[in-house]
Every structure is written in C-alpha cells, then in structure tokens.
Design an enzyme around this catalytic site. Structure first.
Site, short mmCIF file in Angstrom:
data_model
loop_
_atom_site.label_atom_id
_atom_site.label_comp_id
_atom_site.label_asym_id
_atom_site.label_seq_id
_atom_site.Cartn_x
_atom_site.Cartn_y
_atom_site.Cartn_z
N LYS A 112 61.19 7.69 62.51
CA LYS A 112 61.82 8.84 63.16
C LYS A 112 62.29 8.44 64.54
CE LYS A 112 62.41 13.38 62.40
NZ LYS A 112 62.37 14.13 61.13
N ASP A 152 68.59 15.03 62.39
CA ASP A 152 67.42 15.92 62.43
C ASP A 152 67.83 17.07 63.36
OD1 ASP A 152 64.49 16.08 61.55
OD2 ASP A 152 64.30 16.39 63.70
N1 GLU Z 1 65.53 14.83 59.34
C1 GLU Z 1 65.30 15.10 57.96
C2 GLU Z 1 63.83 15.26 57.69
O1 GLU Z 1 63.05 15.50 58.57
C3 GLU Z 1 65.99 14.12 57.03
C4 GLU Z 1 65.66 12.69 57.23
C5 GLU Z 1 66.56 11.74 56.45
O2 GLU Z 1 67.46 12.17 55.77
O3 GLU Z 1 66.29 10.55 56.60
O4 GLU Z 1 63.41 15.21 56.56
#
Ligand code: GLU
Length: 440
Positions: A112, A152
């Site tokens: 992340k 995100d």
């Molecule tokens: N930000 C999204 C989540 O928290 C998607 C992450 C992604 O697609 O890699 O699941």
C-alpha cells in the site's frame, strides 16, 4: 490522526485467526514462525517529495510505500492521498491487502502507498506535480513482477496515468544505459505495473465500479446464507468511488438505499434515494447535505440531514461503512440497529466493536472479503496487459461474479467449520493460503 491505531487493530485480528488456525489440524509447516513474519512488513519505503507550488514556493510532502508480504505474488495495493495518512495506517492497509488478495485467491501479495496531503487544497497542476514526484520516487521499487500499485482514497485513473509516465520514463533511462530500446510490447507490460488506469491507457473495463459491484455479489451470497430476504434497506457511509457505486448497485438490485453521507454529513430519506441523482446534486453543491433526491426531483420535504454518527445508528437492514477506518467503535457499536454490516471501507470496524456486534448477533461481512472486487479486477487488468488482451465488460463482470461467489463461499464454510465470526473465518482462509505459499 486516528485515535485508534489501525495497525494495532490489524494485529489483533491476526492474533485471533492465528489462534483458530493453531488449534486446527492443518498441515502448514511451522505456523507460529510463519505468522510471526506477518507481524511486520517486509519493506517500508519512506519518500520526501519536493513539489513546486503554483505561487513558486516549494513544499515538501511525506509519502510511503509499504511492501507487506509477497509470499503469493507481487505486492499489490492502492495509493491513498489523505491528510491523516500515517505509517501505521499504510502498514495496516498493506497487511489487509495481503489478506484480501489471498481471500480472493489472486496470485498477488499485499502492499500500500500513501501521501500525507489533503488533495482538495491543491490545484490540478500541484496535484500532477505531486503525483509525478511520487511515481518517480517509488519507480525503483515497483514493477509488473515486483509491486503493482493502484488507486485508493482520493486517487484515480488520471493520477495513475501520471505515475505510469514517470515509471516508464525511468525504465527507458535504465534500458538506454544497457543499450536497449523498449518495444511497444515491453511498454504494455510495464504499464501493468499500475492498475486502475483509464481504459484508454490500458485500464480494464469495469475496474472503476468493481469494488461496488463485488460488494453487491458478496452481500447477495452472504444474505442468502443468513436467510435474510424481503424488501431490504441500506445506509451507506461514504460517497466516493466505492460508496457511490455500492449504493448504485444495491439500488439496482432492489435494495432500497435510504441514507448516504460524505465527510461533511449525510441525508436520510426513508422513501429511498436515487444514488445517481444524489451524485449529480453533490457535484453541483460540492457536498451531499441538502440533496434529498428521490425519484426524478430533489425534494427538500422528503428527507432530513443526518450526521455521520447518526447514519451508523439508523434503523436499516444493511449498514455499509464505505469511508475510512474506525467508523464503528466501542462507543457506537452498541447502537447499531442493522441486521448485517457490509464493510466496503478498509478497517471500518475496530476489534472491540467487532466483539460487541458479534454478541448482538449482527454479522459483519469483513472488508477483506466485501471490498475485494476492486483488487480482483485490478488483477484482471494486470493479466490483460501482460497478455496484450482487452476483455469486454460482460467478460470482466462474469469473472468477477465467480471470484466473489467463490471467496464468499470459502469464508462462509470456514466460519461454519471453525465456529467463528466471518472476519476471523476470512483471515483463516487467507492465512491458510499465504502460509502454504511460504517456505518454512
Ligand atoms: N485500493 C483498493 C483496495 O483497498 C484496490 C487496490 C488494488 O486494486 O490494488 O482494495
């Protein structure tokens, strides 16, 4: 700052699932030793980003990329822009990504990113320069087989596009040093380093709505098991990409959405709101309050304003926290009246609130299951880029429906087998898969 540390909450969830797994007869090698490796990220990248502001001054921004675990594949996870971003928050979110990818049975690990910034205070030019600076700063540690970022909170396909350009530029320099030139195919593969891109830039059909649609599929699978039927109502906290889309899909599926909110507050319309009209109204107003849209007009007499806290306590069947962490805490969990909670945000329920809801007999469909549709279609985008393929929306949604039904089924079975709540069951499913991929 979050008063409740999300990483501490995440570790409490892990400890609970570890206990269940340790008591099972599963042959997963040295469980304790492997779980210990999931208590800290494998790598933490801290970046300082100098950005030229429109007035000619320089501002330094702090950013992070946390690569939590890659036992199942490249690190995967979004990049968040928010003034409350902290290292512990990004650590928690990256840990949840590892668990989420495993619940959805994707060949991906967890990562992340985040930047401490309130993007609403930036001009479009400042936002672009900040995003490019971040893309450049993390270019060395990401790649299609290494770490695959995505949008995100407060980030989107346009921002991914800027970062992709910075990443590809850095790869071109590297190739030049080696006397190579990148082919079109090389560039497409490099583009798979980011998902959630605009469709015209290699993005997947259906990615933008995927988290919301996946949430509906998971909800439908679980309420069938819970034998919850009839005319159901829902309240949705958060009206960003995830909150809006889940509200829209719930309404299309015949579930009446009676309340929605954004960071400034919300609206409650017992006759039901129309999410699309409400979004139009929010765009015009700049915020939701006052948007009592029902049918084809915004009727001020039909609804009333509610605070975010009031929304969580409304008499609805389905409560959908779709904003940020720590929405349902020990303070308000006792007042939740819903029959089921569908977590569309990451980490919206604290462990203490989980215990209260469990005792009240309110099942919580956990984030790592309910919002895994987003990363699932990200995985499809990654796969399509690598194969130079482009699937139709119908193909994407069909594959998503299958993935969500399988994930929900596995979590439900684990909850029955281990006689535990859905969150612990989802963690057990994820841990079984992650530990099986780890070498002892
Ligand atoms: N930000 C999204 C989540 O928290 C998607 C992450 C992604 O697609 O890699 O699941």
């Amino acid at each position: 700052m979050n008063a409740i540390n999300p990483f501490e909450s995440a570790m409490k969830q892990l400890a609970k699932a570890h206990k269940v797994l340790a008591g099972s007869k599963k042959k997963l090698g040295n469980i304790d030793q492997k779980v210990a490796r999931l208590r800290e990220p494998q790598r933490v990248i801290n970046v300082t980003l100098p950005v030229m502001m429109d007035d000619g001054s320089q501002r330094l921004f702090q950013g992070y990329r946390v690569q939590f675990n890659n036992a199942k594949g490249p690190y995967k996870g979004g990049i968040r822009y928010h003034h409350n971003v902290s290292l512990d928050e990004v650590k928690a979110l990256s840990f949840w990504m590892a668990m989420k990818c495993a619940v959805a049975d994707l060949p991906l690990g967890g990562g992340k990113g985040g930047i401490i910034v309130d993007p609403k205070t930036l001009s479009q030019g400042e936002l672009e320069r900040l995003s490019r600076a971040y893309g450049k700063a993390i270019a060395d540690v990401i790649g299609p087989d290494t770490d695959v970022p995505a949008p995100d909170v407060n980030t989107n396909g346009v921002i991914m596009g800027w970062m992709v350009e910075e990443f590809i530029a850095s790869q071109k320099i590297k190739a030049k040093v080696l006397g190579k030139t990148l082919t079109k195919k090389d560039i497409l593969k490099l583009k798979s380093t980011f998902t959630g891109k605009a469709i015209t830039n290699g993005g997947s059909e259906g990615r933008e709505e995927a988290t919301g649609l996946g949430g509906l599929f998971v909800l439908q699978a679980i309420i069938k098991k819970l034998k919850l039927s009839g005319k159901l109502t829902a309240a949705v906290q958060g009206f960003g990409n995830v909150g809006y889309n889940v509200a829209k899909f719930l309404e299309e599926a015949g579930i009446m959405v009676v309340a929605v909110s954004d960071s400034k507050g919300g609206i409650y319309v017992p006759e039901g709101i129309n999410p699309a009209l409400t979004l139009d109204c929010k765009k015009k107003n700049g915020y939701l309050a006052g948007c009592y849209c029902s049918g084809s007009v915004c009727d001020l007499k039909k609804g009333r304003q509610v605070t975010n806290n009031e929304l969580l306590e409304l008499p609805v069947d389905i409560l959908v926290p779709a904003a940020l962490e720590n929405a349902i805490t020990a303070e308000n969990a006792g007042k939740v009246k819903a029959k089921v909670v569908l977590e569309m945000a990451n980490g919206p329920t604290t462990p203490e609130a989980d215990t209260i809801l469990y005792k009240k007999g309110i099942p919580v469909i956990p984030d790592i299951l309910s919002n895994s549709g987003g990363v699932t279609v990200s995985a499809f985008e990654w796969e399509q880029n690598r194969k130079a393929a482009h699937w139709t929306k119908a193909q994407v949604n069909k594959k998503l429906a299958k993935k969500m039904a399988d994930a929900a089924g596995a979590v439900w079975e684990a909850s029955v087998m281990y006689k535990t709540d859905l969150r612990t069951a989802a963690f057990v499913v994820a841990l079984e898969r992650i530990l099986a991929s780890m070498k002892s």
